[in-house]
Scaffold this motif. Structure first.
Motif, PDB file in Angstrom:
ATOM      1  N   ARG A   1      18.666  49.201  49.902  1.00 42.13           N
ATOM      2  CA  ARG A   1      17.111  50.503  50.153  1.00 42.13           C
ATOM      3  C   ARG A   1      15.719  49.381  49.978  1.00 42.13           C
ATOM      4  O   ARG A   1      14.607  50.205  50.896  1.00 42.13           O
ATOM      5  CB  ARG A   1      17.302  50.922  48.607  1.00 42.13           C
ATOM      6  CG  ARG A   1      16.242  52.036  47.607  1.00 42.13           C
ATOM      7  CD  ARG A   1      16.683  52.382  46.785  1.00 42.13           C
ATOM      8  NE  ARG A   1      15.466  52.461  45.691  1.00 42.13           N
ATOM      9  CZ  ARG A   1      16.085  51.923  44.686  1.00 42.13           C
ATOM     10  NH1 ARG A   1      17.237  52.444  44.101  1.00 42.13           N
ATOM     11  NH2 ARG A   1      15.272  52.199  43.145  1.00 42.13           N
TER      12      ARG A   1
ATOM     13  N   SER B   1      14.858  49.272  54.196  1.00 39.88           N
ATOM     14  CA  SER B   1      14.794  50.344  54.116  1.00 39.88           C
ATOM     15  C   SER B   1      13.269  50.983  53.933  1.00 39.88           C
ATOM     16  O   SER B   1      12.417  51.414  54.894  1.00 39.88           O
ATOM     17  CB  SER B   1      15.583  51.600  53.923  1.00 39.88           C
ATOM     18  OG  SER B   1      15.327  51.804  52.278  1.00 39.88           O
TER      19      SER B   1
ATOM     20  N   ARG C   1      16.853  58.965  44.604  1.00 39.16           N
ATOM     21  CA  ARG C   1      16.835  59.826  45.210  1.00 39.16           C
ATOM     22  C   ARG C   1      15.978  60.506  45.356  1.00 39.16           C
ATOM     23  O   ARG C   1      15.416  60.217  46.603  1.00 39.16           O
ATOM     24  CB  ARG C   1      17.821  60.787  44.706  1.00 39.16           C
ATOM     25  CG  ARG C   1      18.409  61.698  45.065  1.00 39.16           C
ATOM     26  CD  ARG C   1      19.349  62.508  44.941  1.00 39.16           C
ATOM     27  NE  ARG C   1      20.701  62.054  45.060  1.00 39.16           N
ATOM     28  CZ  ARG C   1      21.631  61.919  45.904  1.00 39.16           C
ATOM     29  NH1 ARG C   1      21.160  62.182  46.665  1.00 39.16           N
ATOM     30  NH2 ARG C   1      22.964  60.704  45.308  1.00 39.16           N
TER      31      ARG C   1
ATOM     32  N   CYS D   1      14.283  57.744  48.236  1.00 43.29           N
ATOM     33  CA  CYS D   1      14.321  58.004  49.820  1.00 43.29           C
ATOM     34  C   CYS D   1      14.519  59.209  50.391  1.00 43.29           C
ATOM     35  O   CYS D   1      13.974  59.344  51.561  1.00 43.29           O
ATOM     36  CB  CYS D   1      16.056  57.770  49.250  1.00 43.29           C
ATOM     37  SG  CYS D   1      16.891  56.314  48.480  1.00 43.29           S
ATOM     38  N   ASP D   2      14.348  60.369  49.962  1.00 40.99           N
ATOM     39  CA  ASP D   2      14.707  61.639  50.519  1.00 40.99           C
ATOM     40  C   ASP D   2      12.871  61.811  51.210  1.00 40.99           C
ATOM     41  O   ASP D   2      12.690  62.414  51.378  1.00 40.99           O
ATOM     42  CB  ASP D   2      14.584  63.098  48.984  1.00 40.99           C
ATOM     43  CG  ASP D   2      16.463  63.199  49.206  1.00 40.99           C
ATOM     44  OD1 ASP D   2      16.819  62.430  50.518  1.00 40.99           O
ATOM     45  OD2 ASP D   2      16.270  63.872  48.178  1.00 40.99           O
TER      46      ASP D   2
ATOM     47  N   ARG E   1      15.198  60.502  64.267  1.00 40.29           N
ATOM     48  CA  ARG E   1      15.841  59.832  64.126  1.00 40.29           C
ATOM     49  C   ARG E   1      15.628  58.876  63.194  1.00 40.29           C
ATOM     50  O   ARG E   1      16.722  58.468  62.095  1.00 40.29           O
ATOM     51  CB  ARG E   1      16.044  59.614  65.198  1.00 40.29           C
ATOM     52  CG  ARG E   1      17.008  60.995  65.559  1.00 40.29           C
ATOM     53  CD  ARG E   1      17.791  60.779  67.348  1.00 40.29           C
ATOM     54  NE  ARG E   1      16.686  59.859  67.945  1.00 40.29           N
ATOM     55  CZ  ARG E   1      15.777  60.498  69.154  1.00 40.29           C
ATOM     56  NH1 ARG E   1      16.032  61.457  69.323  1.00 40.29           N
ATOM     57  NH2 ARG E   1      15.163  60.053  69.902  1.00 40.29           N
TER      58      ARG E   1
ATOM     59  N   GLU F   1      15.510  59.819  59.165  1.00 42.79           N
ATOM     60  CA  GLU F   1      16.941  60.430  58.806  1.00 42.79           C
ATOM     61  C   GLU F   1      17.599  58.589  58.356  1.00 42.79           C
ATOM     62  O   GLU F   1      18.259  58.673  57.458  1.00 42.79           O
ATOM     63  CB  GLU F   1      17.828  61.107  59.556  1.00 42.79           C
ATOM     64  CG  GLU F   1      16.832  62.306  59.716  1.00 42.79           C
ATOM     65  CD  GLU F   1      16.930  63.523  61.105  1.00 42.79           C
ATOM     66  OE1 GLU F   1      17.612  62.801  61.531  1.00 42.79           O
ATOM     67  OE2 GLU F   1      16.778  64.469  60.603  1.00 42.79           O
ATOM     68  N   ALA F   2      18.052  57.987  59.370  1.00 40.67           N
ATOM     69  CA  ALA F   2      18.244  56.274  59.039  1.00 40.67           C
ATOM     70  C   ALA F   2      18.467  55.735  58.139  1.00 40.67           C
ATOM     71  O   ALA F   2      18.945  54.974  57.639  1.00 40.67           O
ATOM     72  CB  ALA F   2      18.322  56.013  60.479  1.00 40.67           C
TER      73      ALA F   2
ATOM     74  N   ARG G   1      16.971  56.626  55.491  1.00 41.60           N
ATOM     75  CA  ARG G   1      17.107  57.825  54.090  1.00 41.60           C
ATOM     76  C   ARG G   1      18.422  57.189  53.729  1.00 41.60           C
ATOM     77  O   ARG G   1      18.421  57.105  52.659  1.00 41.60           O
ATOM     78  CB  ARG G   1      16.688  58.612  54.912  1.00 41.60           C
ATOM     79  CG  ARG G   1      16.479  60.333  53.581  1.00 41.60           C
ATOM     80  CD  ARG G   1      17.051  61.331  53.609  1.00 41.60           C
ATOM     81  NE  ARG G   1      17.219  61.836  52.512  1.00 41.60           N
ATOM     82  CZ  ARG G   1      18.380  62.490  52.219  1.00 41.60           C
ATOM     83  NH1 ARG G   1      19.693  61.928  53.494  1.00 41.60           N
ATOM     84  NH2 ARG G   1      19.416  63.788  51.524  1.00 41.60           N
ATOM     85  N   LYS G   2      19.242  57.376  55.330  1.00 36.08           N
ATOM     86  CA  LYS G   2      20.765  57.208  54.746  1.00 36.08           C
ATOM     87  C   LYS G   2      21.435  55.939  54.052  1.00 36.08           C
ATOM     88  O   LYS G   2      21.788  55.342  53.715  1.00 36.08           O
ATOM     89  CB  LYS G   2      21.609  56.841  56.106  1.00 36.08           C
ATOM     90  CG  LYS G   2      22.648  57.305  56.129  1.00 36.08           C
ATOM     91  CD  LYS G   2      23.727  57.510  57.648  1.00 36.08           C
ATOM     92  CE  LYS G   2      25.330  57.579  57.751  1.00 36.08           C
ATOM     93  NZ  LYS G   2      25.905  57.954  58.330  1.00 36.08           N
TER      94      LYS G   2
ATOM     95  N   LEU H   1      19.892  55.542  50.638  1.00 39.29           N
ATOM     96  CA  LEU H   1      20.295  56.609  49.403  1.00 39.29           C
ATOM     97  C   LEU H   1      22.185  55.903  49.494  1.00 39.29           C
ATOM     98  O   LEU H   1      23.089  55.967  48.283  1.00 39.29           O
ATOM     99  CB  LEU H   1      20.923  57.661  50.070  1.00 39.29           C
ATOM    100  CG  LEU H   1      19.582  58.741  50.286  1.00 39.29           C
ATOM    101  CD1 LEU H   1      20.102  60.003  50.750  1.00 39.29           C
ATOM    102  CD2 LEU H   1      19.353  59.315  49.188  1.00 39.29           C
ATOM    103  N   SER H   2      22.364  54.891  50.584  1.00 40.11           N
ATOM    104  CA  SER H   2      24.118  54.248  50.451  1.00 40.11           C
ATOM    105  C   SER H   2      24.028  52.836  49.508  1.00 40.11           C
ATOM    106  O   SER H   2      24.398  53.423  48.904  1.00 40.11           O
ATOM    107  CB  SER H   2      23.899  53.755  52.072  1.00 40.11           C
ATOM    108  OG  SER H   2      23.861  52.218  52.058  1.00 40.11           O
TER     109      SER H   2
END
Length: 156
Positions: free
Chosen positions: A90, A93, A121, A124-125, A143, A146-147, A149-150, A153-154
């Motif tokens: 996290r 990111s 959450r 991240c969103d 893109r 989105e990556a 965020r993924k 979230l992981s």
């Protein structure tokens, strides 16, 4: 790449920077000669803008070192505005986002505010909102967000 900073960087920060290199490098791409980006900011290597001027040129090795050094600084900036224990993925990111929008932008963002409120959450969103350059939505930034965020979230 990060070794020269070991005196001021914790083991956790080294891990985060290592993860962030894997996010930032592919999205920024490598260009060894300075160029204006899509909004006209003079950029080189993996998206470095600090002190860059047209005519600057670097080797891949210099660019790799520059990215590592920059991400150490950005990790410290993120840690200052979102302190506390956060999973490495996290935080990486967040560092990737901060590298793209600046530490000041990151620290003033909904991403940081929600992280500090304990809404992982939502934090991240909120990354998805940062997909514009020059006021226009950019497919590559969409893109990337989105990556990021993924990955963010992981770590929930």
């Amino acid at each position: 790449m990060i070794q020269k900073h070991r005196g001021k960087v914790t083991g956790a920060a080294v891990a985060v920077v290592g993860l962030a290199v894997g996010i930032v490098g592919p999205f920024e791409g490598l260009r060894t000669k300075a160029y204006p980006d899509i909004v006209g900011v003079i950029t080189v290597c993996y998206g470095e803008t600090r002190g860059v001027k047209i005519g600057d040129s670097y080797t891949k090795e210099q660019c790799d070192e520059m990215l590592g050094d920059a991400l150490v600084d950005f990790e410290a900036g993120v840690r200052n505005c979102v302190p506390g224990e956060i999973p490495d993925k996290r935080r990486a990111s967040y560092v990737s986002l901060a590298y793209n929008i600046g530490v000041g932008g990151f620290c003033r963002s909904t991403v940081a505010r929600k992280a500090n409120e304990g809404d992982a959450r939502g934090s991240c969103d909120a990354m998805l909102a940062w997909n514009k350059a020059g006021g226009r939505v950019v497919a590559g930034l969409t893109r990337r967000r989105e990556a990021e965020r993924k990955i963010c979230l992981s770590a929930l």
